[in-house]
Design a protein around this motif. Structure first.
Motif, short mmCIF file in Angstrom:
data_model
loop_
_atom_site.label_atom_id
_atom_site.label_comp_id
_atom_site.label_asym_id
_atom_site.label_seq_id
_atom_site.Cartn_x
_atom_site.Cartn_y
_atom_site.Cartn_z
N GLY A 1 117.72 4.39 78.24
CA GLY A 1 117.82 4.03 76.83
C GLY A 1 119.06 3.19 76.54
N ALA A 2 120.20 3.56 77.17
CA ALA A 2 121.43 2.80 76.95
C ALA A 2 121.29 1.37 77.47
N ASP A 3 120.66 1.20 78.64
CA ASP A 3 120.49 -0.14 79.18
C ASP A 3 119.47 -0.94 78.38
N ALA A 4 118.50 -0.27 77.77
CA ALA A 4 117.57 -0.99 76.89
C ALA A 4 118.30 -1.56 75.68
N VAL A 5 119.23 -0.76 75.13
CA VAL A 5 120.04 -1.26 74.01
C VAL A 5 120.90 -2.43 74.48
N LEU A 6 121.49 -2.33 75.68
CA LEU A 6 122.31 -3.42 76.21
C LEU A 6 121.47 -4.68 76.41
N ALA A 7 120.23 -4.52 76.87
CA ALA A 7 119.35 -5.68 77.06
C ALA A 7 119.09 -6.38 75.73
N VAL A 8 118.88 -5.62 74.68
CA VAL A 8 118.66 -6.22 73.35
C VAL A 8 119.91 -6.95 72.88
N PRO B 1 122.76 -13.04 71.82
CA PRO B 1 123.56 -14.25 71.97
C PRO B 1 123.03 -15.21 73.04
N LEU B 2 122.44 -14.65 74.11
CA LEU B 2 122.03 -15.51 75.22
C LEU B 2 120.56 -15.89 75.15
N GLY B 3 119.70 -14.90 74.96
CA GLY B 3 118.28 -15.17 74.95
C GLY B 3 117.85 -16.07 73.81
N LEU B 4 118.40 -15.83 72.62
CA LEU B 4 117.99 -16.66 71.48
C LEU B 4 118.44 -18.10 71.64
N VAL B 5 119.64 -18.30 72.19
CA VAL B 5 120.10 -19.68 72.41
C VAL B 5 119.23 -20.36 73.46
N SER B 6 118.91 -19.64 74.54
CA SER B 6 118.05 -20.22 75.58
C SER B 6 116.68 -20.53 75.03
N LEU B 7 116.16 -19.63 74.19
CA LEU B 7 114.84 -19.88 73.60
C LEU B 7 114.85 -21.09 72.68
N SER B 8 115.90 -21.23 71.91
CA SER B 8 115.98 -22.40 71.02
C SER B 8 116.07 -23.70 71.82
N LEU C 1 109.52 -17.63 81.40
CA LEU C 1 109.15 -16.45 82.18
C LEU C 1 110.34 -15.98 83.02
N GLY C 2 111.02 -16.94 83.65
CA GLY C 2 112.19 -16.56 84.44
C GLY C 2 113.27 -15.90 83.60
N LEU C 3 113.51 -16.46 82.39
CA LEU C 3 114.52 -15.87 81.51
C LEU C 3 114.10 -14.49 81.04
N LEU C 4 112.78 -14.33 80.75
CA LEU C 4 112.29 -13.02 80.31
C LEU C 4 112.47 -11.97 81.40
N VAL C 5 112.20 -12.34 82.65
CA VAL C 5 112.38 -11.41 83.76
C VAL C 5 113.86 -11.04 83.90
N LEU C 6 114.74 -12.03 83.77
CA LEU C 6 116.17 -11.75 83.88
C LEU C 6 116.62 -10.72 82.85
N HIS C 7 116.25 -10.94 81.60
CA HIS C 7 116.64 -10.00 80.54
C HIS C 7 115.97 -8.65 80.73
N GLY C 8 114.73 -8.64 81.22
CA GLY C 8 114.03 -7.37 81.43
C GLY C 8 114.64 -6.54 82.55
N SER D 1 120.99 -17.75 79.48
CA SER D 1 120.49 -16.45 79.95
C SER D 1 120.74 -16.24 81.44
N SER D 2 121.03 -17.29 82.19
CA SER D 2 121.32 -17.12 83.61
C SER D 2 122.56 -16.27 83.84
N LEU D 3 123.42 -16.18 82.83
CA LEU D 3 124.63 -15.37 82.98
C LEU D 3 124.31 -13.88 83.17
N VAL D 4 123.10 -13.47 82.78
CA VAL D 4 122.71 -12.06 82.93
C VAL D 4 122.72 -11.66 84.40
N PHE D 5 122.49 -12.62 85.30
CA PHE D 5 122.46 -12.29 86.72
C PHE D 5 123.81 -11.75 87.20
N GLY D 6 124.89 -12.17 86.58
CA GLY D 6 126.21 -11.65 86.93
C GLY D 6 126.31 -10.15 86.68
#
Length: 421
Positions: A22-29, A34-41, A58-65, A109-114
């Motif tokens: 649950g905590a990581d789900a909140v962190l994903a949101v 800041p990252l996903g919305l900018v990448s989507l735009s 799809l790649g960005l969605l997998v990263l965030h997921g 969103s690629s920064l999520v890989f870090g």
């Protein structure tokens, strides 16, 4: 304020540890905002082919997921995120409406890989962690190959020369991957260190509790010995003297007084035995053996080679705890004497006769018995034990060959004389 904040922080850490998913789900949101919305735009604003934008999305969605199961399934989450990054690196450059080109791997969103590098290094063992580092460095090489020549994908090195661009990009990506991996390993070492400290504290507390228990047991043993050696012996002497007085003046008023004294003394001895049981080394929690445990004792004796035949006459009846224990100890000591003095190939007969006035225990064997002369400590101990419950003991060689031991135990304590005495 600092002292009160520690329990609150510990409670928060405990809550987050129990609810990792649950905590990581909140962190994903929170990372999506800041990252996903900018990448989507950026993807929506791009005039690249729809298929290209869908693959990048799809790649960005997998990263965030992958952020959600990063601590529950760190290896799987890291591998899936690495595959998503490989997809972003392999895609053709995206086209901006302003005329600029940029690779999909440069989306925010690629920064999520870090974060996933950090988590894998902190959650996995050394060997899997090194494998994750190797995968990350291989990814760095692929990204460097993809961005090595900005002119190839329609970009530019900006105000830096091509050499400065390549050096800065190489150092930056390698340093970022190595630092994130190192921080993850450091966090793992810290967790293991704290766990070891906790284990040491628990072991130290267990050792202190054991020392306290040993000290209490030793003190109970000392008190038990003192009471047995002093109080029990004095009561036994008092009972013996009172019985002697009663037998010296039969039918007189003094006889009744002596009988009362002897009865009260026996009751006191019985109560003393119960008190000594409470003061035993185990704190009085373990049950004392009795005749119900006789089959186990016989199995042990027969295991030495001695043949034991058991005969029981009359209808058995429940015995007081002190009498039950005494009966067991008498049989135990008698059979031990058979093993010691008659040999491992001896044969013994054990008879239990339930009489109206008491239980008669008889043990006979075909050996020579203990040496003649002073009675052994075992026989002396049996007489003392039987005397405390009002019983008697007879032992000696049988006519011809063999040895016989006979003990009589009353069902009830003989506290008072009968009305006819």
């Amino acid at each position: 304020m600092k002292e009160s904040s520690f329990p609150a922080g510990a409670a928060v850490d405990s809550f987050l540890h129990r609810h990792q998913l649950g905590a990581d789900a909140v962190l994903a949101v929170l990372l999506v905002l800041p990252l996903g919305l900018v990448s989507l735009s950026l993807l929506r604003a791009s005039d690249s082919p729809v298929s290209l934008r869908l693959l990048a999305g799809l790649g960005l969605l997998v990263l965030h997921g992958c952020v959600v199961p990063r601590r529950v399934r760190p290896a799987a989450a890291y591998g899936l995120a690495a595959a998503a990054m490989l997809l972003l690196v392999a895609l053709p450059p995206l086209h901006d409406p302003g005329g600029a080109y940029y690779p999909a791997v440069l989306l925010p969103s690629s920064l999520v890989f870090g974060l996933l590098i950090y988590t894998a290094a902190g959650r996995l063992g050394l060997t899997p962690g090194l494998v994750c580092l190797g995968v990350a460095l291989a990814g760095v090489v692929l990204v460097l190959a993809r961005l090595w020549n900005p002119a190839a994908w329609g970009g530019s090195s900006g105000s830096f020369g091509l050499t400065g661009w390549r050096i800065g990009l190489s150092v930056g990506l390698v340093a970022a991957a190595a630092c994130l991996w190192s921080l993850g390993r450091l966090s793992r070492i810290r967790v293991l260190f704290l766990a070891e400290l906790k284990a040491k504290a628990e072991r130290a507390e267990a050792d202190r509790a054991r020392e306290r228990s040993e000290a209490a047991r030793a003190e109970r043993d000392r008190i038990s010995r003192e009471m047995h050696d002093v109080v029990s012996h004095s009561l036994a002497v008092m009972v013996s003297q009172a019985e002697g007085g009663r037998l010296s003046y039969p039918g007189s008023p003094q006889a009744e007084v002596f009988a009362t004294v002897a009865g009260v003394g026996r009751d006191a001895l019985r109560d003393m035995r119960g008190l000594l049981g409470v003061l035993r080394a185990d704190g009085g929690t373990a049950p004392q053996p009795g005749l119900d445990d006789l089959p186990d004792l016989l199995d042990q004796v027969r295991g030495t080679g001695v043949r034991v035949d058991v005969r029981e006459d009359g209808r058995s009846r429940p015995l007081r705890p002190a009498v039950d224990l005494t009966a067991y100890r008498v049989i135990q000591e008698g059979l031990t004497n058979v093993i010691k003095h008659a040999g491992a190939t001896a044969a013994a007969d054990l008879a239990l006769a339930w009489r109206p006035d008491g239980l008669l225990i008889t043990i006979t064997d075909d050996g020579a018995g203990p040496p003649a002369g002073e009675p052994g400590a075992g026989l002396t101990g049996m007489r003392e034990r039987l005397g405390m419950v009002g019983g008697t003991l007879e032992a000696g060689r049988r006519p011809g060959s063999g040895y016989a031991l006979s003990a009589c135990l009353p069902y009830e304590s003989r506290s008072l004389p009968s009305s006819g005495s």
